[in-house]
Design a protein around this motif. Structure first.
Motif, short mmCIF file in Angstrom:
data_model
loop_
_atom_site.label_atom_id
_atom_site.label_comp_id
_atom_site.label_asym_id
_atom_site.label_seq_id
_atom_site.Cartn_x
_atom_site.Cartn_y
_atom_site.Cartn_z
N ARG A 172 -21.35 -82.07 -16.17
CA ARG A 172 -21.92 -83.57 -16.50
C ARG A 172 -22.14 -83.53 -18.29
N GLU A 173 -22.34 -82.15 -18.55
CA GLU A 173 -22.03 -81.64 -20.10
C GLU A 173 -20.47 -81.62 -21.03
N TRP A 189 -31.28 -83.11 -15.43
CA TRP A 189 -29.84 -84.86 -14.90
C TRP A 189 -30.49 -85.51 -14.34
N HIS A 190 -31.01 -86.64 -13.95
CA HIS A 190 -31.31 -87.55 -12.94
C HIS A 190 -31.59 -89.06 -12.95
N ASP A 229 -24.16 -79.45 -13.58
CA ASP A 229 -24.97 -79.76 -14.65
C ASP A 229 -23.62 -79.20 -15.59
N GLY A 241 -21.52 -85.64 -21.77
CA GLY A 241 -22.76 -86.23 -21.42
C GLY A 241 -22.56 -86.85 -23.58
N LEU A 251 -26.98 -91.72 -16.09
CA LEU A 251 -27.24 -90.52 -15.67
C LEU A 251 -27.77 -89.38 -17.31
N HIS A 252 -29.01 -88.79 -17.08
CA HIS A 252 -29.34 -88.56 -17.96
C HIS A 252 -30.66 -87.67 -18.12
N ARG A 253 -30.97 -86.73 -19.21
CA ARG A 253 -32.49 -86.09 -19.46
C ARG A 253 -32.53 -85.65 -20.59
N ARG A 255 -30.12 -87.33 -23.69
CA ARG A 255 -28.99 -86.82 -23.40
C ARG A 255 -28.92 -87.82 -22.43
#
Length: 336
Positions: free
Chosen positions: A296-297, A219-220, A293, A300, A318-320, A254
């Motif tokens: 965040r999950e 995630w960033h 995280d 997402g 935010l994405h990963r 994501r």
């Protein structure tokens, strides 16, 4: 005095029995019992919370919504199917194949990013004029329809690509896949950490031309940290391992829609109101301020991209990497 002595003796005997019982039941056994009790209580609470989360969040994580400007305005990202045509995709693939294998496999590594994987604005227009012209038309449409104003996309002036880079994901089949994973958090070298492991694998990949490097990004938000600038991003899927369609839903992106952060705050308030005792003892499952995280999950959405599809997202989204089940190459443009 006799009564006091008798009482004291009785208390001593009870204390002795209690200590003997404790001695028979060691500390680690108590720890196991407490852990089981905590798990039971926690699991009794989770279904209530998860039901509320799914009720609100899953409704906005649907593939059919990602292409609409209405969703774009509230989420900060939009999917653009077929953004790059077939003949231009071939040009992109050929351009990637010109990069030496060992270098090609580490394209996108934040710690190692080779110059061969990067392009400036002039190079992008020279190599891919039709794709760049397509984005210019798109940016003009967003300005005309008011999307740019609503999302403050023009904070740096007219939308245009300042540069770009290729990004590789290298998938391995089981059991070699066990050597790869999210523990390789490729977001900057920080010494003796998982970043160091990924950096080492990147160097080995460049030396041996074996795709040991994974390419996973946690995630960033994107930007040029040394210059304290941010970029909007245009992510283009160039090629992806297919395996008769079985891998289509893997190795995508994501993202957390911007409106989900507000939703998370509302859900947290709702949980505290409905379950005051439970939340006062154990907290809530949507503690966005903890910035973990896990939180965040919960918020997402995964956007499935086929070769030629593009995904535009604002600099604050935010994405990963979704996963590393399918090898793929993508091009990501810095938009400002």
């Amino acid at each position: 005095k006799k009564k006091k002595k008798k009482k004291k003796k009785k208390e001593g005997e009870e204390e002795g029995r209690r200590r003997k019982t404790m001695a028979k039941f060691p500390w680690w056994a108590w720890a196991v019992v407490l852990a089981i009790l905590a798990k039971v209580v926690r699991e009794a609470k989770l279904p209530m919370d998860m039901e509320m989360i799914r009720e609100q969040i899953d409704t906005s994580c649907q593939e059919g919504m990602y292409t609409s400007e209405k969703f774009f305005r509230i989420s900060g990202f939009v999917k653009i199917p077929g953004f790059v045509r077939e003949r231009d995709l071939r040009v992109l693939v050929e351009d990637i194949e010109k990069i030496p294998k060992g270098v090609r496999y580490v394209c996108g590594a934040s710690d190692l990013q080779p110059d061969e994987c990067k392009m400036n604005k002039t190079e992008l227009w020279r190599r891919f004029p039709r794709m760049m012209a397509n984005f210019t038309k798109l940016a003009k449409r967003w300005r005309r329809t008011g999307v740019s104003a609503d999302l403050n996309l023009l904070k740096w002036g007219k939308l245009e690509a300042k540069g770009g880079e290729y990004i590789a994901i290298n998938a391995w089949a089981f059991p070699w896949s066990l050597l790869k994973g999210r523990w390789e958090y490729v977001m900057g070298f920080t010494g003796l950490s998982s970043d160091a492991v990924s950096s080492l694998k990147g160097y080995l990949t460049m030396r041996t031309e074996i795709p040991i490097y994974t390419g996973y990004h946690g995630w960033h938000v994107d930007g040029d940290a040394p210059k304290s600038t941010r970029f909007h991003k245009l992510f283009v899927m160039v090629s992806k391992e297919d395996n008769n369609g079985t891998l289509r839903r893997h190795s995508n992106l994501r993202l957390i829609p911007n409106h989900h952060w507000e939703l998370a705050d509302r859900l947290e308030v709702r949980q505290r109101e409905q379950y005051p005792l439970m939340t006062s003892l154990f907290g809530t499952d949507i503690t966005v301020r903890s910035d973990t995280d896990v939180d965040r999950e919960l918020l997402g959405c995964t956007v499935t991209l086929d070769p030629g599809d593009a995904l535009f997202f604002r600099e604050n989204v935010l994405h990963r990497t979704q996963d590393m089940e399918a090898s793929r190459f993508s091009l990501i443009l810095d938009i400002q």
